[in-house]
Design a protein around this motif. Structure first.
Motif, PDB file in Angstrom:
ATOM      1  N   TYR A 639       0.871  -1.182   0.057  1.00 50.25           N
ATOM      2  CA  TYR A 639       0.005  -0.133  -0.078  1.00 50.25           C
ATOM      3  C   TYR A 639       0.909   1.525   0.119  1.00 50.25           C
ATOM      4  N   ILE A 640       1.703   1.237   0.870  1.00 51.77           N
ATOM      5  CA  ILE A 640       2.502   2.478   0.939  1.00 51.77           C
ATOM      6  C   ILE A 640       3.590   2.658  -0.070  1.00 51.77           C
ATOM      7  N   MET A 641       3.972   1.742  -0.688  1.00 51.04           N
ATOM      8  CA  MET A 641       4.726   1.857  -1.955  1.00 51.04           C
ATOM      9  C   MET A 641       3.990   2.118  -2.891  1.00 51.04           C
ATOM     10  N   SER A 642       2.656   1.970  -3.071  1.00 51.29           N
ATOM     11  CA  SER A 642       1.956   2.456  -4.209  1.00 51.29           C
ATOM     12  C   SER A 642       1.733   4.027  -4.035  1.00 51.29           C
ATOM     13  N   GLN A 643       1.439   4.231  -3.067  1.00 52.01           N
ATOM     14  CA  GLN A 643       1.254   5.787  -2.636  1.00 52.01           C
ATOM     15  C   GLN A 643       2.764   6.632  -3.052  1.00 52.01           C
ATOM     16  N   ILE A 644       3.850   6.037  -2.608  1.00 46.44           N
ATOM     17  CA  ILE A 644       4.958   6.916  -2.746  1.00 46.44           C
ATOM     18  C   ILE A 644       5.276   6.742  -4.402  1.00 46.44           C
ATOM     19  N   LYS A 645       4.825   5.635  -5.132  1.00 43.89           N
ATOM     20  CA  LYS A 645       5.231   5.556  -6.642  1.00 43.89           C
ATOM     21  C   LYS A 645       4.324   6.731  -7.364  1.00 43.89           C
ATOM     22  N   ASN A 653      16.299  15.229  -2.805  1.00 41.74           N
ATOM     23  CA  ASN A 653      17.352  14.642  -2.062  1.00 41.74           C
ATOM     24  C   ASN A 653      17.149  14.724  -0.685  1.00 41.74           C
ATOM     25  N   LYS A 654      16.117  16.010  -0.248  1.00 44.20           N
ATOM     26  CA  LYS A 654      15.818  15.851   1.209  1.00 44.20           C
ATOM     27  C   LYS A 654      14.717  15.072   1.694  1.00 44.20           C
ATOM     28  N   ASP A 655      13.962  14.487   0.888  1.00 43.38           N
ATOM     29  CA  ASP A 655      12.991  13.412   1.163  1.00 43.38           C
ATOM     30  C   ASP A 655      13.519  12.048   1.428  1.00 43.38           C
ATOM     31  N   TYR A 656      14.884  11.962   1.283  1.00 45.22           N
ATOM     32  CA  TYR A 656      15.539  10.362   1.496  1.00 45.22           C
ATOM     33  C   TYR A 656      15.773  10.244   2.940  1.00 45.22           C
ATOM     34  N   MET A 679      11.114  14.368  10.003  1.00 46.77           N
ATOM     35  CA  MET A 679      11.012  14.797   8.652  1.00 46.77           C
ATOM     36  C   MET A 679      10.075  15.837   8.289  1.00 46.77           C
ATOM     37  N   LYS A 680       9.334  16.647   9.226  1.00 46.27           N
ATOM     38  CA  LYS A 680       8.573  17.615   8.754  1.00 46.27           C
ATOM     39  C   LYS A 680       8.784  18.602   7.704  1.00 46.27           C
ATOM     40  N   ASN A 681       7.726  18.871   6.864  1.00 48.72           N
ATOM     41  CA  ASN A 681       7.846  19.726   5.930  1.00 48.72           C
ATOM     42  C   ASN A 681       8.605  19.233   4.637  1.00 48.72           C
ATOM     43  N   THR A 719      14.452   5.381   0.233  1.00 45.77           N
ATOM     44  CA  THR A 719      15.967   5.291  -0.010  1.00 45.77           C
ATOM     45  C   THR A 719      16.146   5.726  -1.252  1.00 45.77           C
ATOM     46  N   GLN A 720      17.393   6.281  -1.523  1.00 44.58           N
ATOM     47  CA  GLN A 720      17.920   7.053  -2.618  1.00 44.58           C
ATOM     48  C   GLN A 720      18.325   5.828  -3.630  1.00 44.58           C
ATOM     49  N   PRO A 721      17.597   6.150  -4.842  1.00 44.93           N
ATOM     50  CA  PRO A 721      18.063   4.801  -5.667  1.00 44.93           C
ATOM     51  C   PRO A 721      19.683   4.897  -6.411  1.00 44.93           C
ATOM     52  N   LYS A 722      20.336   3.671  -6.408  1.00 41.00           N
ATOM     53  CA  LYS A 722      21.756   3.681  -6.489  1.00 41.00           C
ATOM     54  C   LYS A 722      22.026   4.052  -8.119  1.00 41.00           C
TER      55      LYS A 722
END
Length: 722
Positions: A639-645, A653-656, A679-681, A719-722
Motif C-alpha cells: 500500500y505505502i509503496m503504491s502511494q510513494i510511486k 534529495n531532502k526526502d530520503y 522529517m517535517k515539511n 531510500t535513494q536509488p543507486k
C-alpha cells in the motif's frame, strides 16, 4: 560428553565388525585394490552409520519380530541423550576430566602429525630437487629414505639409481605416487587424531599401509621374480627413521610381502570373498540405523488442518533447571523433536517454537505462535524443588491459563485430554487436577488460543530424574501429548454448543462462513453432517469452526438476520467483521415463534454497531497487541509503496530517510490525529500522512483481551536509488 561417548562406542563396535570380517575373509588375499577400497569404506561407514537413524513405525502393542528386536538393541541406548555441563564456576567432574585427557591425547597426535609434515617440508628445502614428468625427485642423505610423499620421491644417495635394484625401488615409489597412497595415509592420520581410542582404526591403518606395499611391489616387479625382490631388499640398508605419513619402502614386514608373490591367483575364490561383503554391509547398516517408533493413537483426528505450536521451554543462555549436570532445556527440546517426528497425522501441523539451542523470551514465543496462526499451544518443561525440598514431590502436572483468559475453557479440555492419555501410559504419578498459578504464566496468559504447560516430572526428585532421563521416556511423553491433542481436536476443537455461540462478540470475530450438506461433511467429516457455521477469530489468527449439531431441528438452511433485517447468504460476504457486536442462534420453536415460517430451519442473528473503548475516553500509549494494517506487513508495504510511486516525481534529495508518523487507531479501526514526528515539511512526510489519513481502517489494538484506542508510530522509509 555422554553423547560423544555413545557415539565413540558405536563407531568402535561398527569398525570392529567390519575389521573382523576383513581379517577373516579378505586379509592376505590378492585383490589388493579391492581391499584398499574396503578398508577406506569401512572407516567411512563406521563414522557415518552411527549418525544415521531410520524409524520403523508401529502401532502400540504391535509385536516386533525377533530380528528387529535384536538389531534395535544397538540403537536403543541413546534414545534421549543430553550434553552435560555445570551451571557455573570451575567444577571438575569425572566426565570433564575424561574429556580433558581425551583432548590432550588428540593434541599430542596432532603435534606429531604437524611435526611429520614439517620434517618432510624441511627435507624438501635442504636438498636439491629435480622435476621430471610432474614428479619431484629429491636426493638426500637423510635416514628413513627412500620414501614418497604426494608427488615427491625422497631418494637416498646410498642407493644407486642406475642398478637393477635401484630401478625397482624407484618404480616401487612411482607406483605409490600414481596410486595416490599418500592421501590414504593423511586421511587415516586425521581419523586417528580424533578417534585414537578406537583400536580397530589402528589395525586398519596398519593393514592399509601393507596393502599399499603389495600394490607397489606388484607394479615394481611385474615378472613376480621373488629372487629379484629378495635381492633388492637385502642389498639395501635398513634405515632408522620413519615417517608415519609417507610411503616408506622398508617400513612394512617383509615376510608378508614375500608371501604375497606365491598366493593363489584363482579368481573364483576372490569373487566369493568379495560378495560376502554385501550382506555384512546391510547388517551393519540396519543394526546401527534401525530404530523402532511407536505411532498412532486410539483417536485419529480427521478434521480440518490445525496448527499446533510445541514450545520447548528455556533454551540458549537460559538452561532452566540443571540437575546432575543435565539441563532442562535439552530435555525439553528432545521431547519437542520427538513429537514432531512421531506425528503422522496430515491434519495436524506441528511447529516447534525452537528447533535448536536458542534464547527466546516469552514474548518471542507468543509472537511466533501468532505469526504461525496457531490453533493450540503446548509448552514442555520439567519441574523442580528447592534444595531443602528435594525428593519431596513427584509426578507430572499440567498448567492452564487463569480464568480471566478467553480460552480457559478450551485449555481445560485440552489439558484434561492430555492427562487422560498420560494416565494410560506413564510410570510417574499423573496429577488429576489442572493447575493454575496465582501470578499467572505469560506464555499461557497472553495466548489467544487454547494453551497448556506440561511439567513432565520433578528433575530434582531421584525417581523422576531416573525416569525422565531414561532412554525411551521422551518417546512415551511425545506419544501421550500427541494422543491428547488428537482426542481434544476430534471432540472439541471444531464443535461448540449453541450456548457457546451466543457468547461470541465482535472482540474475537474476524469473518463468518456457513457450510452445509456435502460441503460441511467434506471438510469436517460425518460428525458435522448437519451443517457448520465457521468463525475466524480476530487476534487469534486461527480459525475455529462452530458445528451446529442436530438435536431436534437441524440448521440445514438457516435464515440470516442482521440488526433485525433478513439478508441472503451472499449478503453475508459484505458484512464488515469490525461492525459485529454479537451473534445469536435460534432453532426449533424459538426460531419459529420469533420469525414465523422463515425460522423453520433455524435463524442466525447478528447484531452490529459501533464499538467503544473498553475504558471510555482513554487512549493507550502502550498495549499488548499493537494496531495493525489490514493484511499485515506485506499488505502495508504494498500500500505505502503504491502511494510513494504516485508521487515519485515530487521527491528531492531532502526526502530520503525515515519519516515517523504518529496517529491514533480508534476501536472501530478509524485513524485520527495523524501527524509527522520526523522529517517535517518534506514531501515524504506529506505523502505518508495523507496515505494513512485516507487509507483503509486499521485492525485496532487490544489490551487484556479488549479492543482499545491506542497510539501508533509508523515508520516510512524512502531510500535513494543507486
Amino acid at each position: 560428553m555422554i553423547t560423544l561417548a555413545w557415539y565413540l562406542l558405536k563407531v568402535t563396535i561398527c569398525s570392529g565388525i567390519l575389521a573382523t570380517y576383513y581379517y577373516l575373509a579378505l586379509r592376505n588375499k590378492i585383490f589388493h585394490r579391492w581391499n584398499r577400497f574396503y578398508l577406506l569404506a569401512a572407516i567411512v561407514l563406521a563414522l557415518g552409520v552411527p549418525l544415521m537413524k531410520i524409524n520403523i513405525l508401529q502401532k502400540p502393542g504391535t509385536e516386533t519380530g525377533t530380528v528387529i528386536r535384536m538389531l534395535q538393541t544397538i540403537t536403543a541406548s541413546d534414545e534421549i541423550i543430553v550434553e552435560y555441563s555445570r551451571n557455573s564456576g570451575l567444577q571438575l567432574s569425572l566426565e570433564k576430566m575424561i574429556a580433558v585427557i581425551y583432548l590432550a591425547v588428540s593434541i599430542v597426535f596432532l603435534s606429531l602429525f604437524i611435526m611429520g609434515i614439517y620434517k618432510i617440508s624441511r627435507l624438501k628445502r635442504l636438498y636439491p630437487e629435480t622435476r621430471m614428468n610432474g614428479i619431484s625427485f629429491i636426493s638426500t642423505d637423510a635416514r628413513g629414505t627412500p620414501f614418497s610423499f604426494l608427488n615427491s620421491i625422497f631418494w637416498n644417495n646410498a642407493i644407486d639409481l642406475h642398478t637393477q635394484q635401484g630401478h625397482q625401488i624407484f618404480n616401487h615409489e612411482i607406483a605409490h605416487i600414481k596410486e595416490k597412497h599418500t592421501y590414504d595415509k593423511i586421511f587415516m592420520n586425521v581419523v586417528i587424531l580424533f578417534f585414537w581410542i578406537n583400536p580397530f582404526f589402528w589395525l586398519i591403518r596398519k593393514e592399509l599401509g601393507m596393502i599399499h606395499e603389495f600394490i607397489a611391489d606388484k607394479e615394481a616387479l611385474e615378472d613376480n621374480d621373488i629372487n629379484a625382490f629378495a635381492e633388492m631388499v637385502l642389498q639395501t640398508v635398513y634405515p632408522g627413521q620413519q615417517f608415519s605419513i609417507t610411503n616408506n619402502f622398508f617400513h612394512s614386514p617383509l615376510k608378508r610381502r614375500l608371501t604375497m608373490f606365491t598366493k593363489n591367483k584363482n579368481p573364483k575364490v576372490s569373487y566369493v570373498s568379495r560378495l560376502l561383503v554385501l550382506p555384512l554391509a546391510a547388517l551393519v547398516f540396519l543394526a546401527f540405523t534401525l530404530k523402532m517408533k511407536t505411532t498412532g493413537s486410539a483417536s485419529h483426528y480427521a478434521g480440518k488442518m490445525i496448527t499446533v505450536i510445541i514450545d520447548a521451554g528455556h533454551g540458549g543462555s537460559d538452561n532452566g533447571i540443571i540437575e546432575n549436570d543435565i539441563k532442562e532445556k535439552d530435555l525439553n527440546l528432545s521431547v519437542a523433536k520427538e513429537i514432531r517426528e512421531l506425528n503422522k497425522n496430515e491434519n495436524i501441523h506441528i511447529i516447534l517454537s525452537r528447533d535448536g539451542d536458542m534464547t527466546l523470551t516469552p514474548q518471542d514465543r507468543i509472537k511466533f505462535a501468532r505469526e504461525n496462526k496457531a490453533d493450540l499451544f503446548v509448552s514442555i518443561h520439567t519441574d523442580a524443588e528447592a534444595i531443602e525440598d528435594k525428593n519431596k514431590h513427584s509426578g507430572l502436572t499440567i498448567f492452564i491459563p487463569k480464568d480471566d483468559n478467553a480460552y480457559v475453557k478450551q485449555s481445560k479440555l485440552l489439558g484434561s485430554a492430555i492427562i487422560a492419555s498420560f494416565k494410560n501410559k506413564y510410570q510417574l504419578q499423573v496429577n488429576d487436577f489442572l493447575m493454575q498459578r496465582k501470578e499467572g504464566i505469560w506464555v499461557l496468559k497472553a495466548n489467544q488460543f487454547p494453551s497448556v504447560l506440561i511439567e513432565t516430572g520433578f528433575i530434582t526428585t531421584q525417581t523422576d530424574f531416573d525416569y525422565i532421563t531414561k532412554p525411551g521416556t521422551g518417546q512415551t511423553i511425545a506419544e501421550n501429548i500427541l494422543k491428547g491433542i488428537e482426542e481434544y481436536a476430534g471432540q472439541n476443537l471444531l464443535r461448540m454448543d449453541i450456548d457457546d455461540a451466543k457468547a461470541i462478540t465482535s472482540d474475537n470475530i474476524q469473518s463468518i462462513n456457513v457450510l452445509k450438506n456435502e460441503n460441511a461433511t467434506n471438510k469436517y467429516g460425518e460428525k458435522i453432517k448437519d451443517g457448520a457455521f465457521e468463525i475466524t477469530r480476530k487476534n487469534a489468527n486461527a480459525q475455529a469452526g462452530i458445528a451446529i449439531r442436530n438435536t431436534t431441528d437441524p440448521l440445514a438452511n438457516p435464515a440470516y438476520f442482521i440488526d433485525g433485517k433478513e439478508v441472503s447468504k451472499d449478503g453475508m460476504t459484505h458484512l464488515s467483521p469490525n461492525s459485529i457486536l454479537a451473534i445469536n442462534v435460534l432453532k426449533g420453536e424459538n426460531a419459529i415463534k420469533k420469525y414465523g415460517d422463515k425460522g423453520r430451519d433455524g435463524v442466525i442473528e447478528i447484531t452490529t454497531g459501533t464499538q467503544t473503548d473498553s475504558i471510555p475516553g482513554k487512549v493507550f500509549t502502550k498495549v499488548e497487541n499493537e494496531a495493525e494494517f489490514p493484511g499485515g506487513r506485506e499488505a502495508w508495504s504494498q500500500y505505502i509503496m503504491s502511494q510513494i510511486k504516485k508521487n515519485q516525481d515530487k521527491f528531492t534529495n531532502k526526502d530520503y530517510g525515515t519519516c515517523l508518523v504518529k496517529f491514533i487507531v480508534n476501536t472501530d479501526g478509524s485513524v485520527t490525529n495523524v501527524e509527522d514526528s520526523t522529517m517535517k515539511n518534506t514531501q515524504l512526510a506529506k505523502v505518508a500522512v495523507e496515505a494513512i489519513r485516507s487509507g483503509p481502517k486499521w485492525i485496532p489494538a487490544t489490551q487484556n483481551n479488549q479492543v482499545v484506542a491506542a497510539y501508533r508510530l509508523q515508520p516510512i522509509t524512502l531510500t535513494q536509488p543507486k
